[in-house]
Design an enzyme around this catalytic site. Structure first.
Site, PDB file in Angstrom:
ATOM      1  N   HIS A 128       0.855  -1.190   0.000  1.00 37.88           N
ATOM      2  CA  HIS A 128       0.000   0.000   0.000  1.00 37.88           C
ATOM      3  C   HIS A 128       0.892   1.241   0.000  1.00 37.88           C
ATOM      4  O   HIS A 128       1.979   1.221   0.583  1.00 37.88           O
ATOM      5  CB  HIS A 128      -0.914  -0.021   1.236  1.00 37.88           C
ATOM      6  CG  HIS A 128      -1.989   1.013   1.161  1.00 37.88           C
ATOM      7  ND1 HIS A 128      -1.768   2.333   1.482  1.00 37.88           N
ATOM      8  CD2 HIS A 128      -3.294   0.937   0.779  1.00 37.88           C
ATOM      9  CE1 HIS A 128      -2.884   3.016   1.312  1.00 37.88           C
ATOM     10  NE2 HIS A 128      -3.829   2.205   0.884  1.00 37.88           N
ATOM     11  N   GLU A 148      -3.968   2.304  -7.368  1.00 38.49           N
ATOM     12  CA  GLU A 148      -4.355   3.350  -6.422  1.00 38.49           C
ATOM     13  C   GLU A 148      -3.357   4.507  -6.500  1.00 38.49           C
ATOM     14  O   GLU A 148      -2.274   4.435  -5.918  1.00 38.49           O
ATOM     15  CB  GLU A 148      -4.395   2.745  -4.998  1.00 38.49           C
ATOM     16  CG  GLU A 148      -5.501   3.330  -4.167  1.00 38.49           C
ATOM     17  CD  GLU A 148      -5.641   2.678  -2.794  1.00 38.49           C
ATOM     18  OE1 GLU A 148      -6.392   1.702  -2.685  1.00 38.49           O
ATOM     19  OE2 GLU A 148      -5.007   3.158  -1.848  1.00 38.49           O
TER      20      GLU A 148
HETATM   21  O1  G3P Z   1      -6.784   1.070   0.359  1.00 35.81           O
HETATM   22  C1  G3P Z   1      -7.759   1.991   0.031  1.00 35.81           C
HETATM   23  C2  G3P Z   1      -7.406   3.343   0.484  1.00 35.81           C
HETATM   24  O2  G3P Z   1      -6.045   3.677   0.400  1.00 35.81           O
HETATM   25  C3  G3P Z   1      -8.227   4.378  -0.181  1.00 35.81           C
HETATM   26  O3  G3P Z   1      -8.329   5.421   0.731  1.00 35.81           O
HETATM   27  O4  G3P Z   1      -9.500   7.246   1.833  1.00 35.81           O
HETATM   28  O5  G3P Z   1      -9.035   7.352  -0.611  1.00 35.81           O
HETATM   29  O6  G3P Z   1     -10.742   5.747   0.238  1.00 35.81           O
HETATM   30  P1  G3P Z   1      -9.477   6.514   0.531  1.00 35.81           P
END
Ligand code: G3P
Length: 219
Positions: free
Chosen positions: A89, A138
């Site tokens: 992550h 992400e």
């Molecule tokens: O692993 C998911 C997370 O990093 C996403 O965070 O707060 O953008 O939904 P958020």
């Protein structure tokens, strides 16, 4: 499917984590959308004991039994009942690809499913070599965004990520700023199989309202 990353938010820790899991379980049951709580290692055991949901841990380290003070031992989260683990992550990256590779192979050795995060398409290509259970795109700059989401800001990159993951027959999860059923629907339309969400649910004034909204994206 929705991975709910509890991070180290106060509302996602200890007793509050357990209350949130109960809510996730209720909504997953009613909606038939698979929801996976991804909790801190310290909360795995209680999460597993109090819910029927598949519980994942947020991280393991590339270590074996021995002298590794403070590290998260893969065997320990398995003994507590975790079914899977997040790796790489953007808030907890490995120092090197070798460390990621070792952590991933330890996860497989102990029988954990894996989701490996990529911050961009180059990293995603690299991760394909490890053949995890899931991969996630992400973009770190959109994680926690209150204004936009990966689905709204980077649809063309999601489409490219889908091309890459389909070649390897791996399911893609997308995350960063996901906060509405439209974000979920767009991600699925582009070819993702699910989303990873944290702040929209865990830090919400009314988490139930937010989860009910997100599951609409699957229906
Ligand atoms: O692993 C998911 C997370 O990093 C996403 O965070 O707060 O953008 O939904 P958020």
């Amino acid at each position: 499917m929705i991975f709910v990353n509890f991070k180290t938010y106060q509302q996602g820790t200890g007793g509050d984590a357990i209350s949130l899991i109960k809510l996730l379980e209720e909504i997953s049951h009613e909606s038939q959308v698979k929801i996976i709580p991804v909790v801190q290692a310290a909360d795995v055991k209680e999460a597993v004991m109090t819910s029927k949901l598949e519980v994942w841990a947020q991280h393991i380290d590339p270590v074996e039994f021995g002298a590794h003070t403070g590290y998260v031992l893969p065997e320990a989260v398995v003994e507590d009942g975790a079914m899977g683990v997040f790796l790489n992550h953007s808030e907890h990256k490995f120092e090197s690809f070798d460390d990621l590779k070792k952590a991933h192979s330890r996860a497989k050795e102990v029988g954990l499913k894996t989701l490996i995060f990529a911050a961009d398409l180059n990293e995603l290509e690299n991760i394909m070599k490890l053949n995890p259970s899931y991969v996630s795109y992400e973009p770190p700059e959109l994680v926690g965004s209150k204004i936009t989401s990966v689905a709204r800001a980077k649809p063309e990159i999601i489409a490219k990520a889908v091309e890459i993951t389909r070649k390897h027959e791996l399911p893609l999860i997308v995350g960063a700023g996901i906060k509405s059923y439209e974000d979920v629907r767009k991600s699925l339309e582009l070819g993702a199989v699910g989303v990873a969400v944290a702040s929209d649910i865990v830090t919400a004034k009314d988490p139930k309202k937010e989860i009910l909204d997100l599951v609409q994206g699957f229906i």
